[in-house]
Design an enzyme around this catalytic site. Sequence first.
Site, PDB file in Angstrom:
ATOM      1  N   LYS A 133       0.847  -1.201   0.000  1.00 27.23           N
ATOM      2  CA  LYS A 133       0.000   0.000   0.000  1.00 27.23           C
ATOM      3  C   LYS A 133       0.879   1.246   0.000  1.00 27.23           C
ATOM      4  O   LYS A 133       1.929   1.279   0.667  1.00 27.23           O
ATOM      5  CB  LYS A 133      -0.913  -0.017   1.230  1.00 27.23           C
ATOM      6  CG  LYS A 133      -1.987   1.075   1.230  1.00 27.23           C
ATOM      7  CD  LYS A 133      -2.986   0.858   2.366  1.00 27.23           C
ATOM      8  CE  LYS A 133      -4.048   1.937   2.403  1.00 27.23           C
ATOM      9  NZ  LYS A 133      -5.068   1.697   3.466  1.00 27.23           N
ATOM     10  N   SER A 211      -9.900   1.638   2.432  1.00 28.51           N
ATOM     11  CA  SER A 211      -9.044   2.365   1.517  1.00 28.51           C
ATOM     12  C   SER A 211      -7.965   1.517   0.866  1.00 28.51           C
ATOM     13  O   SER A 211      -7.277   1.984  -0.045  1.00 28.51           O
ATOM     14  CB  SER A 211      -8.373   3.524   2.260  1.00 28.51           C
ATOM     15  OG  SER A 211      -7.498   3.021   3.274  1.00 28.51           O
ATOM     16  N   SER A 235     -10.496  -0.607   6.693  1.00 28.28           N
ATOM     17  CA  SER A 235      -9.797  -0.547   5.397  1.00 28.28           C
ATOM     18  C   SER A 235      -9.020  -1.798   5.003  1.00 28.28           C
ATOM     19  O   SER A 235      -8.495  -1.859   3.886  1.00 28.28           O
ATOM     20  CB  SER A 235      -8.849   0.655   5.360  1.00 28.28           C
ATOM     21  OG  SER A 235      -9.580   1.827   5.088  1.00 28.28           O
TER      22      SER A 235
END
Lengths: 581, 94
Positions: A133, A211, A235
């Site tokens: 990420k 996210s 998330s």
Amino acid sequence: MGEVNRRQFLERMTALSATAAMAPQTLANLPSRSGSRVGARRTALRPFSLPDVHIPQAADPADLTVVEAATALRRGELSAVELVEACLERIERWDGQYQAFNLVREEAALEHARAADASSSRGPLAGIPLAIKDNYFTAGVPTTANSFIFEGFTPDFDATAWARLRDAGAILLGKTQMGPLATTAATTPTGERTTVNAWAPHSDDVSPGGSSSGSATAVASRMAASSTGTQTGGSITNPSNAQGLTGIKPTMGRVSLHGILPLTYTRDHPGPLARDAVDAAAMLTAMAGPDPADPRSLGLPAVPDYLAAVRPVDRAGAPALRRPLRLGVLPGFLDDPEPPPETPPEDETPDADRVGSALPPPDRSQTRYRRDLATVRARRVLLRTLEELGADVIEVEFPADWSTLTSFNFNNVRLPERSEIFLEHLRDDVRKFGVSLSPWINGLLLSGAEYVRGQRARLILLRSILEDVFSRVDVVTQTAPFPFDMVGLPLVAFPIGFEAESAGSPLPIGGTFGAEPYAEDRLLELAAAYQRVTDWHRRQPADPDALRDVGETGDNRSGSRGDVRSRGRRLDLFDVMEQGQ
Amino acid sequence: MPEPHAASSGGAQAVDLTDEELDAYISTRLTLLGVDLTVLPEDEEDAPADQRRIMASARRFLRSTPAAIADYALDPLGPPPTIYPAEVHAWNHE
């Protein structure tokens, strides 16, 4: 209740002193400097080895799980170069549609793979290509958190969690798309949606979850073996559930946050998004453990053997849970959804004054109803299956004050933390926050009194969960994304079925369970035993060309990798407040 | 020790405050912190953010969240603030 022992106390104080002695740093000037102002001191990776497993006759090495690929690599049946090339080929072919990555390191990943193949000393994850990420610091590789604020920022050290994966031999394949500053599903800083759900790559109406959207899509679409995410309000678990993955949101402190761009100080949790429970255990084994650079990770119970937790157990010749398990079911988990009204409600034009006021009104559409109905049916089968594996299923009530303390308003207590973290940027130019600005402004409006009361309330919430729920059960069902994030408790998410009616093509249905502090092994035991007798986690989405007729919405249907483009639908302030973490 | 409990709201109701009163509070608070919203367009639907929508969001936030938190009355001798509740639990149960 015992006292903190002297060793733990000294460890924590030493770490806190070390942190305090570092050069002053804020996020204000990170983008303008690449220099490290934080030492990369950390505890060495604890040695571990992955199990030898059966390797399916996969047509494509990219289809293999982490543990299957590691087995094939150790046996010499597959090279790291072949594995990385397989992922890169899928990225080259499909990521123009998926938009899971915002940066791919073709040459560097291949170079690393060649070195792995040539090396005689191999880490347990040697040659395994991972998607990271884009809020994890990666030395020499841009780290943007999809925000204007970090445009052009390149850290010169690795986040501890990634460094441990790297030390175990993993290869950084690329950085993934995410909601700006880890807020919503992946968008550009101005709110244009990017990443799609791998199960519905042509539909703008099927969320990839966020996210950690790109991290989920990269793994579900077999462009990476596994990935990392962060969770402040769902998330990791939400995108895992949305895309048929197994995700672990560990307890606060179990994985170091050092070198990960913060959204809050008290609710951010790094963890893996994986193809199954065994891979999640392998990833978490590498990522977890104390880190002198993050005092939150010190003085905690020893890291359990996650790989032992997912080892198969049979009793009376049948798959079984490793240990007796009391499984709590909270109210509402099995309730049928309310049928939609016969006359569909008129489309509501969002009222600007509604932004930030409360949770959105429930979706009463036929589509939502069908999906909710399928979810409840899948949950019933899930509980029956877990009972057959030996779980004792027990109905439990919500803990005291649950609805108040997990409400939208108490969830907002997190907002001043993000406002403080980014205060210099707010003072400099609020336009840097793009579509995400509103919660940052709202966080500036709460007083210290409300913040302190919110922190006191969190301890009350934890105590009530421990006394009212975990005195009776070992794990408990979840139906909302953030209550356990508020108090730092661990969660596991994994697929429990599919439904095809709401979107016209099969979409995963996910289940989520929570446990006591630092009991990730309990959650992994449950998920691994369930996955021995089900195959939801083995199902793979078809490639985008095979799904072209499903959910086609017209524009933006093609593109080349790395060309991150708008999909024509933008998140606005309403979406950010309602979907944001 | 008395248990915490939810109490009924006392004093002025935040929902009764006018937009103008809340706008004055928001602007004053942001000015005190050195945050300037006037760099945003005043009212532009296509912009990622504009002053109208940010102020509307802030007003609604103020009409709900502070009062809801204040209404949850706590004993002063009750639990101290704990920003890492899971860790505090673990540190005390080793």
